[in-house]
Design a protein around this motif. Structure first.
Motif, PDB file in Angstrom:
ATOM      1  N   MET A   1       0.838  -1.202   0.000  1.00 27.35           N
ATOM      2  CA  MET A   1       0.000   0.000   0.000  1.00 27.35           C
ATOM      3  C   MET A   1       0.872   1.251   0.000  1.00 27.35           C
ATOM      4  O   MET A   1       0.588   2.226  -0.695  1.00 27.35           O
ATOM      5  CB  MET A   1      -0.922   0.000   1.229  1.00 27.35           C
ATOM      6  CG  MET A   1      -1.915   1.167   1.247  1.00 27.35           C
ATOM      7  SD  MET A   1      -2.978   1.160   2.705  1.00 27.35           S
ATOM      8  CE  MET A   1      -3.973  -0.287   2.356  1.00 27.35           C
ATOM      9  N   ARG A   2       1.974   1.235   0.787  1.00 27.66           N
ATOM     10  CA  ARG A   2       2.853   2.396   0.863  1.00 27.66           C
ATOM     11  C   ARG A   2       3.451   2.713  -0.500  1.00 27.66           C
ATOM     12  O   ARG A   2       3.483   3.870  -0.931  1.00 27.66           O
ATOM     13  CB  ARG A   2       3.967   2.137   1.883  1.00 27.66           C
ATOM     14  CG  ARG A   2       4.880   3.335   2.097  1.00 27.66           C
ATOM     15  CD  ARG A   2       5.932   3.015   3.139  1.00 27.66           C
ATOM     16  NE  ARG A   2       6.807   1.935   2.684  1.00 27.66           N
ATOM     17  CZ  ARG A   2       7.711   1.346   3.457  1.00 27.66           C
ATOM     18  NH1 ARG A   2       7.822   1.684   4.715  1.00 27.66           N
ATOM     19  NH2 ARG A   2       8.476   0.384   2.970  1.00 27.66           N
ATOM     20  N   LYS A   5       0.927   4.291  -2.857  1.00 28.61           N
ATOM     21  CA  LYS A   5       0.728   5.727  -2.590  1.00 28.61           C
ATOM     22  C   LYS A   5       1.864   6.554  -3.176  1.00 28.61           C
ATOM     23  O   LYS A   5       1.641   7.616  -3.762  1.00 28.61           O
ATOM     24  CB  LYS A   5       0.623   5.976  -1.081  1.00 28.61           C
ATOM     25  CG  LYS A   5      -0.642   5.423  -0.462  1.00 28.61           C
ATOM     26  CD  LYS A   5      -0.612   5.607   1.060  1.00 28.61           C
ATOM     27  CE  LYS A   5      -1.844   4.973   1.688  1.00 28.61           C
ATOM     28  NZ  LYS A   5      -1.800   5.054   3.167  1.00 28.61           N
ATOM     29  N   GLN A  98      -5.637  11.549   3.638  1.00 26.53           N
ATOM     30  CA  GLN A  98      -5.304  10.273   4.276  1.00 26.53           C
ATOM     31  C   GLN A  98      -5.357  10.407   5.790  1.00 26.53           C
ATOM     32  O   GLN A  98      -5.837   9.509   6.498  1.00 26.53           O
ATOM     33  CB  GLN A  98      -3.897   9.828   3.840  1.00 26.53           C
ATOM     34  CG  GLN A  98      -3.803   9.420   2.389  1.00 26.53           C
ATOM     35  CD  GLN A  98      -4.310   8.001   2.167  1.00 26.53           C
ATOM     36  OE1 GLN A  98      -5.464   7.692   2.418  1.00 26.53           O
ATOM     37  NE2 GLN A  98      -3.450   7.126   1.705  1.00 26.53           N
ATOM     38  N   TRP A 101      -8.974  10.477   7.169  1.00 28.81           N
ATOM     39  CA  TRP A 101      -9.605   9.159   7.293  1.00 28.81           C
ATOM     40  C   TRP A 101      -9.200   8.442   8.576  1.00 28.81           C
ATOM     41  O   TRP A 101      -9.895   7.531   9.033  1.00 28.81           O
ATOM     42  CB  TRP A 101      -9.261   8.278   6.094  1.00 28.81           C
ATOM     43  CG  TRP A 101      -9.941   8.643   4.814  1.00 28.81           C
ATOM     44  CD1 TRP A 101      -9.366   8.937   3.628  1.00 28.81           C
ATOM     45  CD2 TRP A 101     -11.357   8.736   4.590  1.00 28.81           C
ATOM     46  NE1 TRP A 101     -10.303   9.220   2.671  1.00 28.81           N
ATOM     47  CE2 TRP A 101     -11.553   9.103   3.233  1.00 28.81           C
ATOM     48  CE3 TRP A 101     -12.482   8.557   5.390  1.00 28.81           C
ATOM     49  CZ2 TRP A 101     -12.813   9.279   2.676  1.00 28.81           C
ATOM     50  CZ3 TRP A 101     -13.740   8.742   4.842  1.00 28.81           C
ATOM     51  CH2 TRP A 101     -13.892   9.090   3.498  1.00 28.81           C
ATOM     52  N   ASP A 113     -10.633   0.434   3.979  1.00 24.13           N
ATOM     53  CA  ASP A 113      -9.382   1.177   3.792  1.00 24.13           C
ATOM     54  C   ASP A 113      -9.106   1.429   2.313  1.00 24.13           C
ATOM     55  O   ASP A 113      -8.619   2.497   1.928  1.00 24.13           O
ATOM     56  CB  ASP A 113      -8.205   0.406   4.412  1.00 24.13           C
ATOM     57  CG  ASP A 113      -8.255   0.405   5.931  1.00 24.13           C
ATOM     58  OD1 ASP A 113      -8.995   1.257   6.489  1.00 24.13           O
ATOM     59  OD2 ASP A 113      -7.567  -0.416   6.555  1.00 24.13           O
ATOM     60  N   LYS A 114      -9.445   0.435   1.494  1.00 21.90           N
ATOM     61  CA  LYS A 114      -9.206   0.579   0.053  1.00 21.90           C
ATOM     62  C   LYS A 114     -10.114   1.661  -0.531  1.00 21.90           C
ATOM     63  O   LYS A 114      -9.689   2.458  -1.389  1.00 21.90           O
ATOM     64  CB  LYS A 114      -9.456  -0.754  -0.636  1.00 21.90           C
ATOM     65  CG  LYS A 114      -8.910  -0.833  -2.049  1.00 21.90           C
ATOM     66  CD  LYS A 114      -8.982  -2.255  -2.583  1.00 21.90           C
ATOM     67  CE  LYS A 114      -8.377  -2.334  -3.984  1.00 21.90           C
ATOM     68  NZ  LYS A 114      -8.434  -3.712  -4.524  1.00 21.90           N
ATOM     69  N   LYS A 116     -11.376   4.254   1.111  1.00 14.03           N
ATOM     70  CA  LYS A 116     -10.896   5.545   1.613  1.00 14.03           C
ATOM     71  C   LYS A 116      -9.689   6.027   0.816  1.00 14.03           C
ATOM     72  O   LYS A 116      -9.602   7.204   0.445  1.00 14.03           O
ATOM     73  CB  LYS A 116     -10.522   5.430   3.092  1.00 14.03           C
ATOM     74  CG  LYS A 116     -11.708   5.222   4.015  1.00 14.03           C
ATOM     75  CD  LYS A 116     -11.244   4.958   5.448  1.00 14.03           C
ATOM     76  CE  LYS A 116     -12.429   4.683   6.359  1.00 14.03           C
ATOM     77  NZ  LYS A 116     -11.993   4.352   7.736  1.00 14.03           N
ATOM     78  N   GLU A 117      -8.777   5.100   0.560  1.00 15.16           N
ATOM     79  CA  GLU A 117      -7.597   5.459  -0.227  1.00 15.16           C
ATOM     80  C   GLU A 117      -8.011   5.893  -1.632  1.00 15.16           C
ATOM     81  O   GLU A 117      -7.497   6.887  -2.174  1.00 15.16           O
ATOM     82  CB  GLU A 117      -6.646   4.270  -0.310  1.00 15.16           C
ATOM     83  CG  GLU A 117      -5.350   4.586  -1.044  1.00 15.16           C
ATOM     84  CD  GLU A 117      -4.501   3.344  -1.253  1.00 15.16           C
ATOM     85  OE1 GLU A 117      -3.344   3.368  -0.836  1.00 15.16           O
ATOM     86  OE2 GLU A 117      -5.010   2.366  -1.839  1.00 15.16           O
ATOM     87  N   ALA A 120      -9.470   9.423  -1.532  1.00 11.97           N
ATOM     88  CA  ALA A 120      -8.404  10.417  -1.340  1.00 11.97           C
ATOM     89  C   ALA A 120      -7.654  10.645  -2.652  1.00 11.97           C
ATOM     90  O   ALA A 120      -7.357  11.787  -3.024  1.00 11.97           O
ATOM     91  CB  ALA A 120      -7.440   9.952  -0.249  1.00 11.97           C
ATOM     92  N   MET A 121      -7.381   9.550  -3.356  1.00 13.63           N
ATOM     93  CA  MET A 121      -6.709   9.670  -4.650  1.00 13.63           C
ATOM     94  C   MET A 121      -7.583  10.422  -5.655  1.00 13.63           C
ATOM     95  O   MET A 121      -7.088  11.279  -6.399  1.00 13.63           O
ATOM     96  CB  MET A 121      -6.389   8.276  -5.197  1.00 13.63           C
ATOM     97  CG  MET A 121      -5.268   7.567  -4.478  1.00 13.63           C
ATOM     98  SD  MET A 121      -4.977   5.915  -5.177  1.00 13.63           S
ATOM     99  CE  MET A 121      -3.496   5.417  -4.311  1.00 13.63           C
TER     100      MET A 121
END
Length: 603
Positions: A1-2, A5, A98, A101, A113-114, A116-117, A120-121
């Motif tokens: 995930m990191r 991003k 991020q 959230w 979580d996916k 939310k990410e 944000a994107m």
């Protein structure tokens, strides 16, 4: 995930860079001339001078001074810096979302979580490529809006990170950069002062609202009111000075400005969804407070605010309510009771859009999820929106590349705007299209009889078309009712020079020089004519060199400066310096025939 991003942020940076490539060859526009081209305060890195010029925009102007220090008046470097600021803003905005959230309200939103990410994107990508952002990026001097936005969002990001930490040492680690960016934001643009009520909104909407917070809030508010009233009673605060500070213009009253902002904000919001009337400048039409447009706009805004409060009361929708209130809070300095000369400018929405874009993405996704829309449909809608925005932003940036298109767009949108016609006429004069220019400048004067710059440019047209008597009469008329308007002296002197009356031209340049000793055209032309006409006058030649050196400090890319210096050195019998300056002239303009012939003669 990191890594995902990191790749996303890098990808966004590349997209923004490509999208803003056309702007790199753009020119100075509108306030760029007063704030950069003719601004003596940024001619050096003198902190005291820059701060005195504009205390609450010090950091923005200091960044312009750095640009000037390294590249003088080459717009390319200014655009590069603006583009980099926009990229940093978009990255910081993504990190800020991020962090949102991770707050209690973010965790209660009911998304994975996916998801939310992804949201944000989506919001970060939308603000990166939306055409409204162009007006704070491609319009050079509005760096103050994008830079303040960067510092503002960074401050909020580090504040939220500090609030999320449990250990005191970790809180302090985040609070230090938070305070640093708070300081930077406040001294970049005045709208950054809304960060204080914004932090209260963060506490109310993003974190749990406890009785202790309510007591602290009302105690603090009561204490502030008491202290302010006490200081005002004791004359420790000058209320007249405070009123002056919050009044940029007295052409419109506070209430009239406030009510007219209802329709302006509705216009801004409409352009988010249908950006079909975007321009760098608009005619500010002032309505009466009871005008149907004002009443209808007020009802729409009241409904939106009511919705934001309603959402704030719903645990899973609190962040959507926060996003809407973020918009109204961030735009409040320029759209409330502080009258500003121009009612509307798109660049003012750069920071406020951060909140509303997030709220839009949040609510649209929540609605599609509630309707059980297939994931591919949600993705298709978003992708089409982004493609639409990319196309419009590219078109907008292509417009910013050409000043003629910029001002043609303004008069198309605001066909009764004097300033639009004035700048369109000035651009056409520079292109040598004098017939078209004259028509637009006459329109500008017709809409605003005090439009001195239009009268001045009409004079330029008459000079260029050898209607010298009409030009001289017009320049003298301008000087008659605006004695310190230096550009009229410069153009009057240019007309005398074109007529062959060099002595009268020099005398007129000197008159203009008395009122402004830092005007580039005055320095260049006075120095040039003194150099050309002072073959046997050593004192005059040295004066010419001094003036030309001052002009060089303002713009070291102008070949005529070095050609005139070369002629002065030639007359002073300093052949080595003459060669150096002739060569510099040819470096800047290889087609400068007179310089090449003179250099060949002395070599």
């Amino acid at each position: 995930m990191r890594y995902r991003k990191i790749l996303f942020m890098m990808g966004m940076g590349i997209v923004v860079f490509i999208l803003y490539l056309p702007v790199l060859s753009g020119q100075f526009l509108l306030d760029d001339f007063t704030s950069i081209v003719k601004n003596q305060a940024i001619r050096s890195l003198d902190v005291k001078s820059i701060f005195s010029f504009s205390p609450f925009r010090f950091i923005g102007y200091f960044s312009l001074a750095l640009n000037f220090y390294f590249s003088k008046l080459d717009p390319y470097s200014y655009h590069i810096v603006n583009n980099c600021i926009h990229i940093l803003f978009v990255v910081m905005y993504f990190l800020f979302l991020q962090a949102l959230w991770q707050t209690p309200s973010g965790k209660a939103a009911g998304f994975s979580d996916k998801e939310k990410e992804g949201m944000a994107m989506a919001a970060a990508l939308l603000i990166a490529v939306h055409p409204m952002s162009s007006f704070a990026v491609s319009y050079i001097v509005q760096r103050s809006a994008s830079l303040a936005g960067l510092f503002y969002i960074a401050c909020l990001f580090f504040y939220i990170r500090a609030r999320l930490e449990v250990r005191r040492s970790e809180k302090i680690r985040y609070l230090i950069p938070c305070l640093f960016f708070l300081f930077c934001a406040i001294f970049t643009k005045q709208n950054a002062f809304t960060i204080f009520p914004m932090i209260i909104l963060v506490e109310m909407f993003c974190f749990d609202l406890t009785k202790k917070k309510i007591i602290v809030f009302f105690s603090g508010l009561g204490g502030f009111v008491f202290v302010f009233t006490l200081l005002a009673t004791l004359n420790a605060i000058d209320l007249n000075e405070l009123q002056r500070f919050t009044y940029e213009t007295k052409a419109i009253g506070r209430l009239d400005y406030f009510f007219n902002q209802f329709s302006v904000i509705c216009f801004y919001l409409a352009q988010i969804f249908v950006p079909n009337r975007l321009a760098i400048d608009y005619h500010s039409l002032v309505y009466s407070n009871h005008h149907p447009t004002i009443v209808m706009s007020g009802m729409i805004l009241a409904t939106i605010l009511a919705v934001s409060i309603f959402l704030g009361l719903k645990k899973s929708y609190k962040l959507a309510g926060f996003g809407i209130l973020f918009y109204f809070t961030a735009i409040s300095v320029e759209s409330s009771i502080i009258p500003i000369r121009d009612l509307i400018f798109i660049h003012r929405t750069y920071l406020p859009n951060s909140g509303i874009f997030f709220a839009i993405i949040f609510l649209v996704y929540a609605l599609l999820k509630y309707l059980r829309a297939p994931l591919y449909l949600t993705g298709a809608i978003f992708c089409l929106s982004i493609v639409f925005c990319v196309g419009l932003t590219w078109k907008t940036n292509m417009m910013f590349k050409d000043p003629l298109k910029v001002w043609q767009r303004v008069v198309d949108i605001s066909p009764d705007h004097a300033r639009g016609y004035a700048n369109l006429g000035m651009t056409l004069v520079a292109l040598g299209r004098y017939g078209e220019a004259e028509k637009n400048l006459i329109k500008a004067v017709g809409f605003d009889h005090s439009e001195v710059s239009s009268l001045n440019n009409l004079g330029v047209i008459y000079s260029k078309t050898k209607q010298y008597d009409k030009a001289i009469e017009l320049y003298k008329k301008i000087i008659g009712f605006k004695k310190k308007y230096v550009q009229a002296y410069v153009n009057l002197a240019n007309t005398y020079a074109d007529m062959g009356n060099i002595n009268l031209a020099i005398e007129t340049y000197r008159e203009g020089y008395k009122y402004n000793q830092h005007n580039f055209e005055t320095l260049l032309n006075l120095g040039k004519h003194l150099a050309f006409s002072g073959a046997e006058n050593m004192e005059q030649l040295r004066e010419a060199l001094g003036l030309l050196e001052q002009a060089e400090k303002i713009n070291d890319k102008h070949p005529v400066i070095y050609y005139a210096k070369a002629i002065a050195f030639l007359n002073l019998k300093d052949y080595n310096q003459a060669k150096i300056n002739f060569r510099r002239t040819l470096t800047l303009n290889p087609d400068f025939k007179e310089a090449r012939q003179a250099l060949e003669k002395i070599e």
